[in-house]
Write a protein that holds these residues in place. Structure first.
Motif, short mmCIF file in Angstrom:
data_model
loop_
_atom_site.label_atom_id
_atom_site.label_comp_id
_atom_site.label_asym_id
_atom_site.label_seq_id
_atom_site.Cartn_x
_atom_site.Cartn_y
_atom_site.Cartn_z
N ALA B 282 0.83 -1.21 0.00
CA ALA B 282 0.00 0.00 0.00
C ALA B 282 0.86 1.26 0.00
N ALA B 283 1.92 1.24 0.80
CA ALA B 283 2.75 2.45 0.92
C ALA B 283 3.44 2.79 -0.40
N ALA B 284 3.68 1.78 -1.22
CA ALA B 284 4.42 2.01 -2.46
C ALA B 284 3.51 2.38 -3.62
N ARG B 285 2.21 2.14 -3.47
CA ARG B 285 1.29 2.30 -4.61
C ARG B 285 1.35 3.68 -5.26
N PRO B 286 1.39 4.77 -4.45
CA PRO B 286 1.39 6.07 -5.12
C PRO B 286 2.67 6.36 -5.91
N HIS B 287 3.72 5.58 -5.67
CA HIS B 287 5.03 5.93 -6.25
C HIS B 287 5.50 5.01 -7.37
N VAL B 288 4.75 3.94 -7.64
CA VAL B 288 5.30 2.94 -8.56
C VAL B 288 5.63 3.48 -9.94
N PHE B 289 4.93 4.56 -10.36
CA PHE B 289 5.20 5.07 -11.70
C PHE B 289 6.25 6.18 -11.70
N ASP B 290 6.85 6.44 -10.52
CA ASP B 290 7.90 7.46 -10.44
C ASP B 290 9.23 6.88 -10.91
N ARG B 291 10.06 7.79 -11.41
CA ARG B 291 11.39 7.35 -11.85
C ARG B 291 12.21 6.87 -10.68
N PHE B 292 12.99 5.87 -10.89
CA PHE B 292 13.97 5.35 -9.92
C PHE B 292 13.30 4.80 -8.66
N PHE B 293 11.98 4.61 -8.71
CA PHE B 293 11.33 4.04 -7.54
C PHE B 293 11.33 2.52 -7.65
N ARG B 294 11.74 1.87 -6.57
CA ARG B 294 11.68 0.41 -6.54
C ARG B 294 10.83 -0.01 -5.37
N ALA B 295 9.83 -0.83 -5.67
CA ALA B 295 8.92 -1.27 -4.61
C ALA B 295 9.56 -2.37 -3.78
N SER B 296 10.56 -3.04 -4.32
CA SER B 296 11.16 -4.14 -3.58
C SER B 296 12.66 -4.12 -3.79
N ALA B 297 13.31 -5.05 -3.16
CA ALA B 297 14.75 -5.11 -3.29
C ALA B 297 15.17 -5.82 -4.57
N ALA B 298 14.18 -6.27 -5.34
CA ALA B 298 14.50 -6.98 -6.58
C ALA B 298 15.29 -6.06 -7.50
N PRO B 299 16.19 -6.62 -8.31
CA PRO B 299 17.01 -5.77 -9.16
C PRO B 299 16.17 -5.03 -10.19
N GLY B 300 16.62 -3.86 -10.56
CA GLY B 300 15.91 -3.06 -11.57
C GLY B 300 16.21 -1.61 -11.29
#
Lengths: 236, 365
Positions: B282-300
């Motif tokens: 939930a906390a990440a939902r507003p930011h997922v489309f932002d540049r350089f935002f990563r919702a998890s520690a997965a690479p990317g």
């Protein structure tokens, strides 16, 4: 399966040439190299190659000029090597007579497949006339009887669909640009009507493909055109 | 344009002084002359908000109006008492001071804004640099490691180890290619992208994306529900990238099956790419489309979805996370293309391949 065949690699990047030289060499090709347009023209004059791999961006000019020069006198297969995002450039080269293209980076398997198809079309079709009965993959097209079968079973196609499939089968494995397909099927006045082509390709897929959203045979080359996937085994 | 601005400034000054005069006339007799002078100072300060010129005009007008309306003899421009001249000078001086302060304040504000912008640009650049150096270096490090191992082993690697290293080389190279592709696409989006729109069947766009993502998808099941006659007006190459990024995300962060659903809703086309993974916190939902935002520690790099939003926005569409979906469901909404006339199916078959071009019915070109 491959006999020694002189392939001219026209590419300004030395590492790229090294990769092509060693990989193609390992598959039995005799490779000649040219790093500039000037060297390429000289090489073509000295020893006409059987096939040309052409990078369009050369330090001393446009590879397209070499392609146009070549096409004035010969039908030597030319495969364009080009980067992603340069679709317009690829289309120009294909419409100017290039046989096919590869987007960098590419694997050796893809390259060998393209070379195989290009050579087959040169040695197979002696002239521009297509044979009465042609086959590719599961498709058989009989122009005399105006019949199409898929894995032996007849399929009913509209005249436009028939013509579209026929030209793709005739050039099986090769990319055909939107312009080439439109000109062939609808005539020269329709070359801008890409939408026509897309709609008919969609209906053709619905009749011929098991899953039209995941075509196994009628492949889209985005920004360029369509290709009937080459049916011959992918081994060299 | 500057004439218009000057006129507006003048009007602000006239209105402010006019209001002060009206209030002053209404209150006349109940208040002191000094209070009235204060009222005019407020009017000058108010006019100063519109700019320096406005404050100066207001100061002059205020002096004139004050004199005319309130200083005896009233309703003349004469001044009986020399004391009042001092009041005028003070009023005008105050106007001048206020306008100077105003101008200075504005300049500082502009400087601060510029500095802020520069700082944000700097922040962006450093975020980009760290993301790029991490996401390009990591696969590069793996490639270097695997390649040198292969080169330096003198036949002492087991066939299975060799195979593993070779696969690693190919996978990491394609990862590099993907990161690079998104970086280039991002810079194109940032510098103002003009999509080369064509009317394309959604089915074809999906087909291209699936073909390109074939290696990433592997054997993961993908279910597709796309009406065959649904078309959108988009740049097919850019949309291959959009769908490719969504599929890539679904594979890396979600769980199969992946679903692609498209539908027409009124004058909009909706295109959903969904998976059955844990979804976005939930906390990440507003930011997922932002540049350089990563919702998890997965690479990317955190560019994939930003590129999606950039491209979709450039097409006049919108992209969102559908709330309440089991896993992650990204929905793209695009304006539906205008309903076009059905494409002519053509006449009888061309006689034979000697004259392959069939006439195009009903078209005058």
């Amino acid at each position: 399966m491959t006999a020694a065949a002189p392939v001219l690699v026209v590419e300004d990047d030395a590492q790229m040439r090294r990769f092509l030289r060693s990989s193609l060499g390992a598959h039995g090709f005799e490779v000649r190299e040219a790093a500039t347009l000037g060297e390429a023209s000289a090489a073509v004059r000295a020893h006409p190659p059987e096939l040309v791999l052409l990078d369009l961006g050369l330090p001393d000019g446009d590879g397209l000029d070499l392609l146009r020069d070549l096409r004035m006198t010969s039908r030597i297969p030319v495969i364009i090597l080009s980067a992603r995002g340069r679709e317009a450039e690829k289309v120009t080269a294909l419409d100017a007579g290039a046989d096919d293209y590869l987007t960098k980076p590419f694997g050796i398997g893809e390259l060998l497949a393209r070379i195989r198809v290009a050579r087959r079309h040169v040695s197979g079709a002696g002239g521009p006339a297509a044979p009465e009965v042609m086959g590719a993959g599961p498709f058989r097209v009989d122009r005399g009887r105006h019949e199409v079968t898929v894995d032996g079973g007849p399929v009913h196609l509209t005249p436009i669909e028939f013509e579209l499939l026929a030209v793709l089968v005739q050039h099986a494995g090769r990319v055909l640009t939107h312009r080439q397909l439109l000109r062939h099927v609808w005539g020269p006045e329709a070359v801008g009507e890409t939408h026509y082509l897309r709609v008919h390709m969609a209906t053709l897929r619905r009749k011929l493909e098991r899953d039209p959203a995941r075509p196994q045979w009628l492949v889209t080359e985005p920004g360029v055109g369509y290709r009937l996937r080459d049916a011959s085994p992918a081994t060299d | 344009m500057s004439d218009l601005r000057a006129a507006r400034r003048l009007a602000t000054a006239v209105v402010a002084v006019g209001l002060a005069t009206a209030v002053g006339l209404a209150a006349h007799g109940h208040v002191d002359l000094a209070d009235l002078a204060m009222l005019y100072l407020v009017a000058i300060a108010a006019a100063a908000v519109a700019g320096r010129g406005s404050a100066l005009v207001a100061a002059a007008l205020a002096v004139a109006a004050f004199n005319y309306c309130f200083i005896p003899p009233r309703f003349t421009l004469q001044v009986a008492d020399a004391r009042h001249l001092i009041t005028f000078v003070v009023m005008f001086g105050a106007g001048l001071t206020i306008s100077t302060l105003m101008t200075r304040l504005r300049r500082r504000e502009a400087e601060a804004r510029e500095a802020n912008l520069r700082a944000r640009g700097e922040e962006l650049r450093s975020a980009l640099l760290s993301a790029v150096s991490h996401d390009l270096r990591t696969p590069l490090a793996v490639i270097t490691g695997a390649a040198t191992t292969l080169r330096d082993s003198r036949g002492e690697l087991s066939p299975s180890v060799r195979r593993e290293l070779e696969d690693t080389l190919v996978d990491e190279a394609s990862r590099l290619e993907r990161v690079l592709g998104n970086l280039l696409e991002m810079s194109r989006v940032e510098t103002g992208l003009v999509p080369a729109r064509e009317e394309v069947p959604v089915e074809e766009l999906v087909g291209v994306a699936l073909e390109r993502a074939a290696a990433t998808l592997g054997s993961r099941p993908v279910t597709i529900a796309v009406p065959p006659d649904l078309t959108v007006s988009v740049d097919p190459l850019l949309f291959a990238q959009v769908l490719g990024n969504l599929l890539d995300n679904a594979v890396r962060h979600g769980a199969p099956p992946i679903e692609i659903v498209a539908r027409r809703r009124g004058d909009q086309i909706e295109l959903d790419v969904a998976d059955h993974g844990p979804g976005v916190p939930a906390a990440a939902r507003p930011h997922v489309f932002d540049r350089f935002f990563r919702a998890s520690a997965a690479p990317g790099v955190g560019l994939g979805l930003a590129v999606v939003r950039g491209i979709v926005t450039a097409h006049g569409g919108a992209v969102e996370l559908v709330p309440g979906a089991g896993g992650t469901c990204v929905r793209i909404t695009l304006p539906a293309p205008p309903v076009s006339a059905p494409v002519a199916l053509g006449p009888a078959a061309p006689a034979g391949h000697a004259q392959p071009a069939a006439a195009l019915p009903g078209r005058a070109t």
